[in-house]
Design a protein around this motif. Sequence first.
Motif, PDB file in Angstrom:
ATOM      1  N   ALA A 194       6.167   5.585   3.071  1.00  0.00           N
ATOM      2  CA  ALA A 194       6.898   5.369   1.827  1.00  0.00           C
ATOM      3  C   ALA A 194       5.988   4.801   0.759  1.00  0.00           C
ATOM      4  O   ALA A 194       6.034   5.227  -0.410  1.00  0.00           O
ATOM      5  CB  ALA A 194       8.075   4.425   2.074  1.00  0.00           C
ATOM      6  N   ALA A 195       5.138   3.860   1.131  1.00  0.00           N
ATOM      7  CA  ALA A 195       4.218   3.265   0.162  1.00  0.00           C
ATOM      8  C   ALA A 195       3.229   4.298  -0.373  1.00  0.00           C
ATOM      9  O   ALA A 195       2.969   4.370  -1.582  1.00  0.00           O
ATOM     10  CB  ALA A 195       3.471   2.098   0.798  1.00  0.00           C
TER      11      ALA A 195
ATOM     12  N   THR B 131       1.824  -2.025  -8.845  1.00  0.00           N
ATOM     13  CA  THR B 131       2.441  -2.545  -7.636  1.00  0.00           C
ATOM     14  C   THR B 131       3.745  -3.269  -7.952  1.00  0.00           C
ATOM     15  O   THR B 131       4.697  -3.230  -7.165  1.00  0.00           O
ATOM     16  CB  THR B 131       1.486  -3.485  -6.887  1.00  0.00           C
ATOM     17  OG1 THR B 131       0.996  -4.488  -7.792  1.00  0.00           O
ATOM     18  CG2 THR B 131       0.328  -2.720  -6.294  1.00  0.00           C
ATOM     19  N   TYR B 132       3.791  -3.935  -9.095  1.00  0.00           N
ATOM     20  CA  TYR B 132       5.045  -4.583  -9.496  1.00  0.00           C
ATOM     21  C   TYR B 132       6.137  -3.531  -9.695  1.00  0.00           C
ATOM     22  O   TYR B 132       7.280  -3.711  -9.260  1.00  0.00           O
ATOM     23  CB  TYR B 132       4.842  -5.380 -10.777  1.00  0.00           C
ATOM     24  CG  TYR B 132       6.143  -5.860 -11.378  1.00  0.00           C
ATOM     25  CD1 TYR B 132       6.840  -6.915 -10.805  1.00  0.00           C
ATOM     26  CD2 TYR B 132       6.686  -5.236 -12.497  1.00  0.00           C
ATOM     27  CE1 TYR B 132       8.049  -7.341 -11.338  1.00  0.00           C
ATOM     28  CE2 TYR B 132       7.895  -5.654 -13.035  1.00  0.00           C
ATOM     29  CZ  TYR B 132       8.571  -6.713 -12.447  1.00  0.00           C
ATOM     30  OH  TYR B 132       9.766  -7.120 -12.969  1.00  0.00           O
TER      31      TYR B 132
ATOM     32  N   TRP C 293       3.780  -3.582   0.876  1.00  0.00           N
ATOM     33  CA  TRP C 293       2.949  -4.178  -0.171  1.00  0.00           C
ATOM     34  C   TRP C 293       1.460  -3.986   0.109  1.00  0.00           C
ATOM     35  O   TRP C 293       0.692  -3.614  -0.795  1.00  0.00           O
ATOM     36  CB  TRP C 293       3.289  -5.661  -0.303  1.00  0.00           C
ATOM     37  CG  TRP C 293       2.505  -6.373  -1.366  1.00  0.00           C
ATOM     38  CD1 TRP C 293       1.369  -7.114  -1.198  1.00  0.00           C
ATOM     39  CD2 TRP C 293       2.789  -6.402  -2.767  1.00  0.00           C
ATOM     40  NE1 TRP C 293       0.928  -7.601  -2.400  1.00  0.00           N
ATOM     41  CE2 TRP C 293       1.785  -7.189  -3.381  1.00  0.00           C
ATOM     42  CE3 TRP C 293       3.803  -5.853  -3.550  1.00  0.00           C
ATOM     43  CZ2 TRP C 293       1.765  -7.424  -4.754  1.00  0.00           C
ATOM     44  CZ3 TRP C 293       3.781  -6.097  -4.924  1.00  0.00           C
ATOM     45  CH2 TRP C 293       2.776  -6.866  -5.509  1.00  0.00           C
ATOM     46  N   LEU C 294       1.053  -4.256   1.347  1.00  0.00           N
ATOM     47  CA  LEU C 294      -0.367  -4.142   1.665  1.00  0.00           C
ATOM     48  C   LEU C 294      -0.831  -2.690   1.647  1.00  0.00           C
ATOM     49  O   LEU C 294      -1.966  -2.403   1.237  1.00  0.00           O
ATOM     50  CB  LEU C 294      -0.649  -4.765   3.032  1.00  0.00           C
ATOM     51  CG  LEU C 294      -0.476  -6.288   3.105  1.00  0.00           C
ATOM     52  CD1 LEU C 294      -0.688  -6.781   4.528  1.00  0.00           C
ATOM     53  CD2 LEU C 294      -1.439  -6.988   2.145  1.00  0.00           C
ATOM     54  N   THR C 295       0.017  -1.764   2.062  1.00  0.00           N
ATOM     55  CA  THR C 295      -0.350  -0.348   1.991  1.00  0.00           C
ATOM     56  C   THR C 295      -0.500   0.097   0.546  1.00  0.00           C
ATOM     57  O   THR C 295      -1.494   0.747   0.182  1.00  0.00           O
ATOM     58  CB  THR C 295       0.704   0.527   2.689  1.00  0.00           C
ATOM     59  OG1 THR C 295       0.817   0.144   4.052  1.00  0.00           O
ATOM     60  CG2 THR C 295       0.320   1.994   2.614  1.00  0.00           C
ATOM     61  N   ALA C 296       0.468  -0.253  -0.294  1.00  0.00           N
ATOM     62  CA  ALA C 296       0.398   0.129  -1.700  1.00  0.00           C
ATOM     63  C   ALA C 296      -0.787  -0.541  -2.384  1.00  0.00           C
ATOM     64  O   ALA C 296      -1.503   0.092  -3.171  1.00  0.00           O
ATOM     65  CB  ALA C 296       1.704  -0.235  -2.405  1.00  0.00           C
ATOM     66  N   GLY C 297      -1.013  -1.825  -2.081  1.00  0.00           N
ATOM     67  CA  GLY C 297      -2.093  -2.554  -2.737  1.00  0.00           C
ATOM     68  C   GLY C 297      -3.473  -2.048  -2.348  1.00  0.00           C
ATOM     69  O   GLY C 297      -4.325  -1.808  -3.213  1.00  0.00           O
TER      70      GLY C 297
END
Length: 231
Positions: free
Chosen positions: A15-16, A118-119, A137-141
């Motif tokens: 999903a990320a 990311t926000y 969050w960590l995958t997207a970041g």
Amino acid sequence: MDTTLRHTPTREVRAALRDLGPVALGLAPFAVLIGVTGVRAGLGGGAGVLSSALLLGGSAQITALTMLAGGAPPLAILAAVVLVNARFLLYAAALEPWFRGQPAWFRWLGPQFVVDPTYALAARRDDLDAAGRRRYWLTAGTGLLAAWVGLTAAGAALAPVLPATAALDVAAPAMFLAVLVPLLHARPARAGASAAAVTAVVASPLPDGFGLLCGIAAGVVAATLADRSSR
């Protein structure tokens, strides 16, 4: 009863990455511009790539690279970067639920990725539990960081052959488009974006940027009306 969805790690990672795809595509011209700016300012390609890895924020990077090229003192550059990135304090406050109750290592590492894209991605994800938020969050970041650094390096490599203004002309609109795309799942957002785009194009002949201001005003009005009608 806790109604928060508990997804599998694979599903959250997918999903990320899926959500990040259009964002990275929209940010590509801006990241390329960072690399081009570093080279053409006489700082070398490494300056743009290093700033991408450390700052992960296009506006602050452009500011820092431009001031470095102009010979500004380090304290002035630091103050300018802090000022430009001050908006991230508001993002961090809004994202507090994502970090509430998380392990200490995540509370220290995660804020490195608090930036506009990311926000925008996290703002639409309210269906994850604490562990799911960490994975998403960590995958997207990290995905955004890898794409941003890679595209900056590409800009540095292509700087000698790119036209002088090509990247600059599309960088800012592309950046805002990338932030907007993940939010278009809601009807008010789609109405506002459509009204803003059409109005800005129609009013583009107006002088001194009034066409863009008209587009912004039309988008706000359309989104407000759509939100009220959907209640």
